[in-house]
Design a protein around this motif. Structure first.
Motif, mmCIF file in Angstrom:
data_model
loop_
_atom_site.group_PDB
_atom_site.id
_atom_site.type_symbol
_atom_site.label_atom_id
_atom_site.label_comp_id
_atom_site.label_asym_id
_atom_site.label_seq_id
_atom_site.Cartn_x
_atom_site.Cartn_y
_atom_site.Cartn_z
ATOM 1 N N ALA A 68 9.749 -18.977 -5.169
ATOM 2 C CA ALA A 68 10.351 -20.030 -4.342
ATOM 3 C C ALA A 68 10.972 -21.113 -5.229
ATOM 4 C CB ALA A 68 9.295 -20.640 -3.423
ATOM 5 N N THR A 69 10.270 -21.453 -6.324
ATOM 6 C CA THR A 69 10.818 -22.449 -7.270
ATOM 7 C C THR A 69 12.139 -21.941 -7.835
ATOM 8 O OG1 THR A 69 8.574 -23.046 -7.875
ATOM 9 C CG2 THR A 69 10.291 -23.742 -9.389
ATOM 10 N N ARG A 70 12.166 -20.681 -8.205
ATOM 11 C CA ARG A 70 13.387 -20.097 -8.763
ATOM 12 C C ARG A 70 14.515 -20.105 -7.729
ATOM 13 N NH1 ARG A 70 10.518 -14.711 -11.261
ATOM 14 N NH2 ARG A 70 9.652 -15.652 -13.152
ATOM 15 N N ARG A 71 14.150 -19.760 -6.508
ATOM 16 C CA ARG A 71 15.174 -19.697 -5.457
ATOM 17 C C ARG A 71 15.815 -21.071 -5.251
ATOM 18 N NH1 ARG A 71 16.258 -16.385 -0.967
ATOM 19 N NH2 ARG A 71 14.525 -14.978 -1.390
ATOM 20 N N GLU A 72 14.985 -22.089 -5.210
ATOM 21 C CA GLU A 72 15.518 -23.448 -5.035
ATOM 22 C C GLU A 72 16.380 -23.848 -6.228
ATOM 23 O OE1 GLU A 72 12.080 -25.932 -4.395
ATOM 24 O OE2 GLU A 72 11.547 -24.672 -2.664
ATOM 25 N N ALA A 73 15.902 -23.500 -7.424
ATOM 26 C CA ALA A 73 16.648 -23.852 -8.637
ATOM 27 C C ALA A 73 17.997 -23.135 -8.655
ATOM 28 C CB ALA A 73 15.834 -23.474 -9.869
ATOM 29 N N PHE A 74 17.988 -21.878 -8.252
ATOM 30 C CA PHE A 74 19.221 -21.100 -8.231
ATOM 31 C C PHE A 74 20.223 -21.738 -7.263
ATOM 32 C CE2 PHE A 74 21.903 -17.433 -7.142
ATOM 33 C CZ PHE A 74 22.151 -16.904 -8.395
ATOM 34 N N ALA A 444 8.572 -28.300 -28.704
ATOM 35 C CA ALA A 444 8.561 -28.437 -27.240
ATOM 36 C C ALA A 444 7.936 -27.209 -26.570
ATOM 37 C CB ALA A 444 9.988 -28.641 -26.735
ATOM 38 N N GLN A 445 7.453 -26.278 -27.386
ATOM 39 C CA GLN A 445 6.815 -25.039 -26.904
ATOM 40 C C GLN A 445 7.731 -24.256 -25.958
ATOM 41 O OE1 GLN A 445 3.037 -26.461 -25.435
ATOM 42 N NE2 GLN A 445 2.145 -26.153 -27.441
ATOM 43 N N LEU A 446 8.991 -24.233 -26.330
ATOM 44 C CA LEU A 446 9.957 -23.447 -25.550
ATOM 45 C C LEU A 446 10.073 -22.051 -26.168
ATOM 46 C CD1 LEU A 446 12.449 -26.381 -25.139
ATOM 47 C CD2 LEU A 446 11.389 -25.119 -23.243
ATOM 48 N N PRO A 447 10.164 -21.007 -25.351
ATOM 49 C CA PRO A 447 10.091 -19.643 -25.884
ATOM 50 C C PRO A 447 11.429 -19.129 -26.421
ATOM 51 C CG PRO A 447 10.205 -19.576 -23.511
ATOM 52 C CD PRO A 447 10.243 -21.026 -23.876
ATOM 53 N N VAL A 448 12.108 -19.950 -27.171
ATOM 54 C CA VAL A 448 13.446 -19.619 -27.660
ATOM 55 C C VAL A 448 13.535 -20.005 -29.130
ATOM 56 C CG1 VAL A 448 15.885 -20.190 -27.429
ATOM 57 C CG2 VAL A 448 14.472 -20.116 -25.405
ATOM 58 N N GLN A 449 14.160 -19.148 -29.911
ATOM 59 C CA GLN A 449 14.446 -19.454 -31.321
ATOM 60 C C GLN A 449 15.825 -18.888 -31.643
ATOM 61 O OE1 GLN A 449 11.836 -20.619 -34.250
ATOM 62 N NE2 GLN A 449 11.864 -21.849 -32.399
ATOM 63 N N VAL A 450 16.454 -19.433 -32.676
ATOM 64 C CA VAL A 450 17.737 -18.855 -33.074
ATOM 65 C C VAL A 450 17.593 -18.197 -34.446
ATOM 66 C CG1 VAL A 450 19.138 -20.493 -31.767
ATOM 67 C CG2 VAL A 450 18.534 -21.026 -34.137
ATOM 68 N N SER A 451 18.381 -17.166 -34.657
ATOM 69 C CA SER A 451 18.501 -16.632 -36.017
ATOM 70 C C SER A 451 19.985 -16.629 -36.343
ATOM 71 C CB SER A 451 17.892 -15.241 -36.130
ATOM 72 O OG SER A 451 18.460 -14.417 -35.169
ATOM 73 N N TYR A 473 23.543 -19.693 -18.128
ATOM 74 C CA TYR A 473 24.064 -20.520 -17.034
ATOM 75 C C TYR A 473 23.541 -21.958 -17.131
ATOM 76 C CZ TYR A 473 25.919 -16.174 -15.500
ATOM 77 O OH TYR A 473 26.635 -15.006 -15.472
ATOM 78 N N TYR A 474 22.339 -22.113 -17.636
ATOM 79 C CA TYR A 474 21.812 -23.459 -17.882
ATOM 80 C C TYR A 474 22.561 -24.117 -19.037
ATOM 81 C CZ TYR A 474 17.969 -22.964 -14.603
ATOM 82 O OH TYR A 474 17.233 -22.832 -13.445
ATOM 83 N N LEU A 475 22.918 -23.322 -20.033
ATOM 84 C CA LEU A 475 23.657 -23.885 -21.178
ATOM 85 C C LEU A 475 25.043 -24.350 -20.730
ATOM 86 C CD1 LEU A 475 22.623 -21.282 -23.915
ATOM 87 C CD2 LEU A 475 21.972 -23.695 -23.851
ATOM 88 N N ARG A 476 25.660 -23.565 -19.879
ATOM 89 C CA ARG A 476 26.982 -23.962 -19.384
ATOM 90 C C ARG A 476 26.878 -25.250 -18.563
ATOM 91 N NH1 ARG A 476 32.081 -21.775 -18.702
ATOM 92 N NH2 ARG A 476 33.225 -22.733 -17.007
ATOM 93 N N ALA A 477 25.835 -25.314 -17.758
ATOM 94 C CA ALA A 477 25.637 -26.536 -16.952
ATOM 95 C C ALA A 477 25.451 -27.754 -17.861
ATOM 96 C CB ALA A 477 24.426 -26.354 -16.047
ATOM 97 N N GLN A 478 24.983 -27.516 -19.070
ATOM 98 C CA GLN A 478 24.790 -28.611 -20.042
ATOM 99 C C GLN A 478 26.063 -28.871 -20.851
ATOM 100 O OE1 GLN A 478 22.338 -30.727 -20.724
ATOM 101 N NE2 GLN A 478 21.078 -29.961 -19.045
ATOM 102 N N ALA A 514 14.964 -27.150 -18.629
ATOM 103 C CA ALA A 514 15.271 -26.931 -17.204
ATOM 104 C C ALA A 514 14.923 -25.502 -16.799
ATOM 105 C CB ALA A 514 16.743 -27.224 -16.947
ATOM 106 N N MET A 515 15.240 -24.582 -17.664
ATOM 107 C CA MET A 515 14.969 -23.162 -17.377
ATOM 108 C C MET A 515 13.458 -22.947 -17.203
ATOM 109 S SD MET A 515 16.695 -19.934 -18.195
ATOM 110 C CE MET A 515 15.976 -18.328 -18.536
ATOM 111 N N ARG A 516 12.689 -23.583 -18.064
ATOM 112 C CA ARG A 516 11.234 -23.429 -17.958
ATOM 113 C C ARG A 516 10.714 -24.111 -16.687
ATOM 114 N NH1 ARG A 516 7.677 -25.614 -22.807
ATOM 115 N NH2 ARG A 516 8.680 -27.548 -22.215
ATOM 116 N N ARG A 517 11.220 -25.334 -16.452
ATOM 117 C CA ARG A 517 10.786 -26.086 -15.261
ATOM 118 C C ARG A 517 11.059 -25.281 -13.989
ATOM 119 N NH1 ARG A 517 13.653 -30.527 -16.383
ATOM 120 N NH2 ARG A 517 15.345 -29.803 -15.066
ATOM 121 N N ASP A 518 12.168 -24.551 -14.008
ATOM 122 C CA ASP A 518 12.575 -23.821 -12.805
ATOM 123 C C ASP A 518 11.887 -22.459 -12.673
ATOM 124 O OD1 ASP A 518 14.127 -25.947 -12.099
ATOM 125 O OD2 ASP A 518 16.015 -25.089 -12.793
#
Ligand SMILES: Cc1ncc(COP(=O)(O)O)c(C=O)c1O
Length: 565
Positions: A68-74, A444-451, A473-478, A514-518
């Protein structure tokens, strides 16, 4: 006695052939990308199915409140896209039905099960109006930091290329569109390319694909051997022989696809007599044996890029050694990485010299280009003693005066101090930026890293998830513009200042928060990459069953509502 000897001889020949075949098999990567025919066959069997509106939000079996959280966020994100990208999206909708490239890229931004919903509700638009500094602006006036990099063309910032085109056009204007004869600017361009590549002769083409075609053709002509070796997953343009697997309806009959960075490959090169050339795309150093990543393949979080400069340099040195010993032409395809890693390209960066090098993309100063540089005896297109035995290569627009003009300005500026200084400590700069971003993401304990390989970046995902593709899509929104492969490739231009980069890093963090929150990164305990793949396999089998002649005949498209099992 004679029969006896002949039988032994035949047996030895058969045994040797079997041995060579075995060595070749061992040189192939175990993945489908390493087995072109099988890969094509398997992809033909994969049926289409899609998630309905319920399943879309709980494809990982997340509980109802998370869905439901995802649906609202979408819905919120969709509303933002509708409002913010209205004009760009409207024009995209207008032209998409008649532009096949656009139809393809829109469809393949995310895994196909999710694609329809995403296409319907998250329309960002495929149009831009202007570029400046490190940014691009769309038809609605939204300004984005550009991480798409025009497929790698944009190395020094768009303003730089606008100047190359403008000044180059002024230089070429008097001659205009005359082809066949050369504009005198060509002389300087060729001289500089010879200096940069350290090779003798140059030929000019209209795209990177054509440059690679020509390099391979020349290698075959001079060695009188048939096969080209490419490494598993490596991209060299869209010509058939370098794309033997998925994407090419025909089998490539004269291509060996071998394992990158593997001794078994060296054994193949050492033992076979039919290999004309080895093609190397140095960007594979980030993900040896895997295809260039794209978010359409982000079905789980298994994607992992990692660059080890010392290991790749050592590998190239070994390749150089065996190619020299076996008279195999070593071709570096620097269409993408040329000029990006060092002024002397990948040859300089990895400390290994090739027999031929292809360039493209940024070299044209913003206009279409492909170039081959090579040792003289390999570049010659005729044989002195066999005048009818020639190796043809032309192309109407090769060495077009306007392209020569823009290239001329590009190469001249490359010699100037402001540009030369960009290369100083280049690696250290991008290493620091990647490290700092990764530290912030980790803190920030976000599950993302870059190489990264210098200014070419890939996003890796640390926690098993079916929704990592949503991140684009979150990156584009930013306000970050990505190419159609999404978070698989960020291509930075070297004019990014620390302030620009800090702004990008802030936005990446905000998007990930935002992605995690959603709820898209819901950490289900049973959710592993393996479990996700297994689940998908089950879905594929069900869809295949449903669309096969035994299953439902009423609807060619399978809609998966996915009752939990
Ligand atoms: C390494 C490499 N070779 C060849 C090509 C093909 O170049 P073009 O798209 O100009 O035909 C590309 C394009 O991305 C590339 O990255």
């Amino acid at each position: 006695m004679l029969w006896y000897l002949a039988a032994i001889l035949i047996a030895l020949i058969v045994l040797r052939k079997a041995q060579l075949r075995l060595i070749l098999s061992r040189g192939k990567h175990r993945s489908l990308a390493g087995h072109a025919r099988l890969g094509r066959l398997v992809t033909r069997l994969i049926p289409y199915y899609e998630y309905d509106e319920t399943r879309f939000f709980c494809a990982d079996d997340a509980p109802a409140e998370v869905a439901a959280t995802r649906r609202e966020a979408f819905a919120r994100l969709a509303a933002l896209y509708t409002q913010r990208f209205a004009r760009s999206a409207a024009l995209t909708r207008e032209v998409a039905p008649t532009v096949s490239d656009l139809q393809f890229t829109q469809r393949y931004r995310v895994p196909f099960q999710f694609s329809r919903m995403v296409r319907q509700h998250l329309q960002g638009g495929a149009f831009l109006e202007s570029s400046s500094g490190t940014t691009v602006t769309d038809l609605d006036g939204n300004r984005f930091f550009d991480l798409a990099g025009s497929y790698g063309v944009n190395l020094f910032g768009y303003d730089f290329y606008k100047e190359c085109i403008e000044e180059g056009s002024a230089l070429a204007r008097e001659l205009g569109p005359v082809l066949g004869a050369y504009h005198p600017l060509l002389a300087y361009n060729v001289r500089r390319l010879r200096e940069i590549s350290g090779l003798d002769d140059v030929s000019l083409h209209m795209s990177g694909t054509e440059a690679v075609m020509q390099a391979v053709r020349l290698a075959r002509y001079h060695t009188r051997r048939k096969y080209l070796v490419r490494f598993c997953g490596a991209y060299h343009g869209w010509w058939g022989d370098v794309q033997p697997g998925v994407g090419n309806p025909l089998a490539a009959e004269a291509t060996y696809t071998l394992k990158d960075m593997d001794a078994a490959t060296l054994r193949v090169l050492r033992t076979r007599r039919d290999i004309a050339c080895v093609l190397v795309n140095p960007v594979q150093a980030m993900h040896p044996n895997a295809s260039a990543p794209a978010d359409s393949g982000l079905i789980d979080s298994a994607r992992h890029a990692r660059f080890d400069r010392a290991a790749y340099s050592a590998w190239l040195a070994k390749l150089r050694e065996v190619c020299t010993a076996r008279n195999i032409v070593l071709i570096f395809d620097e269409v993408f990485v040329g000029f990006r890693l060092a002024p002397g390209g990948a040859q300089e960066y990895f400390g290994v010299r090739a027999d031929m090098v292809t360039y493209g993309k940024t070299l044209g100063g913003g206009l279409p280009i492909g170039a081959v540089c090579g040792r003289r005896e390999l570049m010659q297109r005729y044989r002195e003693q066999r005048p009818a035995d020639v190796c043809l290569a032309r192309g109407t627009f090769n060495a077009h005066p306007y392209v020569m003009g823009a290239m001329h300005v590009f190469l001249r500026r490359l010699e100037s101090e402001p540009l030369r200084s960009l290369y100083r400590d280049l690696d250290a700069l991008w290493e620091r930026r990647a490290r700092e971003l990764n530290e912030r993401l980790a803190a920030a304990q976000l599950p993302v890293q870059v190489s990264h390989l210098s200014s070419i970046w890939t996003v890796n995902y640390l926690q098993p998830s079916r929704y990592n593709w949503m991140f684009q899509y979150y990156l584009r929104a930013q306000g970050l513009a990505l190419s159609w492969v999404g978070t698989a490739r960020f291509i930075f231009s070297l004019n990014y200042s620390d302030a620009d980069f800090a702004a990008v890093a802030d936005r990446v963090l905000a998007a990930a928060e935002a992605m995690r929150r959603d709820g898209w990164w819901w950490p289900g305990t049973a959710l592993t990459n393996k479990a996700i793949r297994r689940r998908m396999l089950r879905e594929l089998l069900q869809a295949w069953w449903a669309t096969s002649s035994i299953g439902s005949r009423s609807s060619p498209r399978s809609r998966y509502s996915g009752a939990r099992q």
